[in-house]
Design a protein around this motif. Structure first.
Motif, PDB file in Angstrom:
ATOM      1  N   LYS A 166       0.819  -1.212   0.000  1.00 33.68           N
ATOM      2  CA  LYS A 166       0.000   0.000   0.000  1.00 33.68           C
ATOM      3  C   LYS A 166       0.852   1.260   0.000  1.00 33.68           C
ATOM      4  O   LYS A 166       0.440   2.310  -0.509  1.00 33.68           O
ATOM      5  N   MET A 167       2.051   1.170   0.558  1.00 34.42           N
ATOM      6  CA  MET A 167       2.950   2.323   0.602  1.00 34.42           C
ATOM      7  C   MET A 167       3.423   2.733  -0.783  1.00 34.42           C
ATOM      8  O   MET A 167       3.843   3.872  -0.990  1.00 34.42           O
ATOM      9  N   LEU A 168       3.356   1.810  -1.752  1.00 29.88           N
ATOM     10  CA  LEU A 168       3.782   2.146  -3.118  1.00 29.88           C
ATOM     11  C   LEU A 168       2.866   3.171  -3.762  1.00 29.88           C
ATOM     12  O   LEU A 168       3.255   3.819  -4.739  1.00 29.88           O
ATOM     13  N   SER A 169       1.656   3.328  -3.237  1.00 31.54           N
ATOM     14  CA  SER A 169       0.740   4.329  -3.789  1.00 31.54           C
ATOM     15  C   SER A 169       1.311   5.741  -3.646  1.00 31.54           C
ATOM     16  O   SER A 169       1.060   6.615  -4.480  1.00 31.54           O
ATOM     17  N   VAL A 170       2.111   5.953  -2.583  1.00 37.18           N
ATOM     18  CA  VAL A 170       2.748   7.260  -2.397  1.00 37.18           C
ATOM     19  C   VAL A 170       3.724   7.539  -3.532  1.00 37.18           C
ATOM     20  O   VAL A 170       3.876   8.683  -3.988  1.00 37.18           O
ATOM     21  N   LEU A 171       4.392   6.495  -4.013  1.00 37.02           N
ATOM     22  CA  LEU A 171       5.336   6.649  -5.118  1.00 37.02           C
ATOM     23  C   LEU A 171       4.633   7.146  -6.373  1.00 37.02           C
ATOM     24  O   LEU A 171       5.163   8.002  -7.096  1.00 37.02           O
TER      25      LEU A 171
END
Length: 279
Positions: free
Chosen positions: A132-137
């Motif tokens: 889910k943290m990849l959405s920030v990328l």
């Protein structure tokens, strides 16, 4: 007749208001389909209705909004580079015609990239854990692409390049000049926010696009001028080093010539002594 003092300042202000208003209205007129569906999406009551309109806007943008924006940047370039009294209608539609194909192709490329970013963003937001943290990328990618689009139009109207070169250089300038990129996106974001939230879209109709285009090209021109100056300094330094190396080589050759002469004289003297010994 030239006005001075307060009257001169008021005249200049009203003249710039007229210029910005005319170009902004031309921009909207040439992008009517996009603005119509965009307005329908903004006034829609549900999120689903808004999302259903976005694909229509995305499909129409490369054929209407991007060429009109390129034409608007053409006029903004004239203003920033000192040609303030250019004919507005003639310059706008000339820029529209000359840059239509490149802006359309570039628009298609950017729309495809944005669509990929949006799909991946929603995909990773539904994942759990670290994925889910990849959405920030992808949010960061969207910011880079947004800034790159401003540079794309600026490069297109300022330099003669192929579409892929313009797209590549717009991204490289965005990444290579982070401070200018941040200033560009923040200031344009403030301008768009004020225009969308104040005075019931009055500023959107008359000022938003032209002000954003003028500021964006001014910011790009500052960065581009600095890069040119740095490149010129490096070329001058390289040329000076080359000339210095050539001078050093000439000096070494000059210093080596006497030694060759002395060696020749020594050989001559030795041979004469040998002849005398033989006699």
């Amino acid at each position: 007749m030239e006005f001075r003092g307060v009257m001169g300042g008021l005249y200049r202000i009203t003249e710039w208001i007229m210029r910005l208003t005319v170009i902004n209205l031309l921009w909207i007129v040439c992008s009517i389909p996009v603005f119509f569906f965009g307005f329908m999406g903004l006034v829609s009551q549900t999120t689903d209705a808004f999302l259903s309109i976005l694909p229509i806007v995305a499909i129409l943008s490369p054929f209407t909004l991007f060429p009109a924006t390129a034409a608007m940047f053409t006029v903004a370039r004239k203003w920033v580079t000192g040609e303030e009294d250019v004919p507005l209608l003639k310059t706008f539609f000339r820029g529209y015609k000359e840059n239509y194909v490149q802006s359309m192709v570039g628009g298609i490329i950017f729309i495809i990239v944005i669509a990929i970013i949006v799909v991946n963003y929603f995909f990773y937001t539904k994942q759990g854990g670290s994925l889910k943290m990849l959405s920030v990328l992808f949010i960061a990618f969207s910011v880079v692409i947004a800034i790159a689009m401003f540079n794309f139009f600026s490069i297109m109207v300022h330099l003669h390049m192929k579409v892929l070169q313009i797209v590549k250089n717009s991204i490289l300038i965005t990444i290579g000049s982070p401070i200018n990129s941040i200033v560009t996106i923040l200031c344009n974001g403030v301008i768009v926010y004020i225009c969308l939230t104040k005075m019931n879209f009055f500023l959107v109709v008359f000022f938003m696009g032209s002000v954003v285009a003028t500021f964006s090209f001014w910011q790009f021109n500052r960065s581009f001028t600095k890069l040119q100056m740095k490149q010129q300094e490096l070329e001058e330094k390289a040329q000076m080093n080359q000339e210095q190396n050539e001078d050093d080589n000439d000096k070494d050759i000059t210093e080596s010539e006497p030694s060759l002469s002395e060696s020749h004289e020594s050989d001559t003297h030795t041979s004469s002594n040998d002849e005398n010994n033989k006699v």
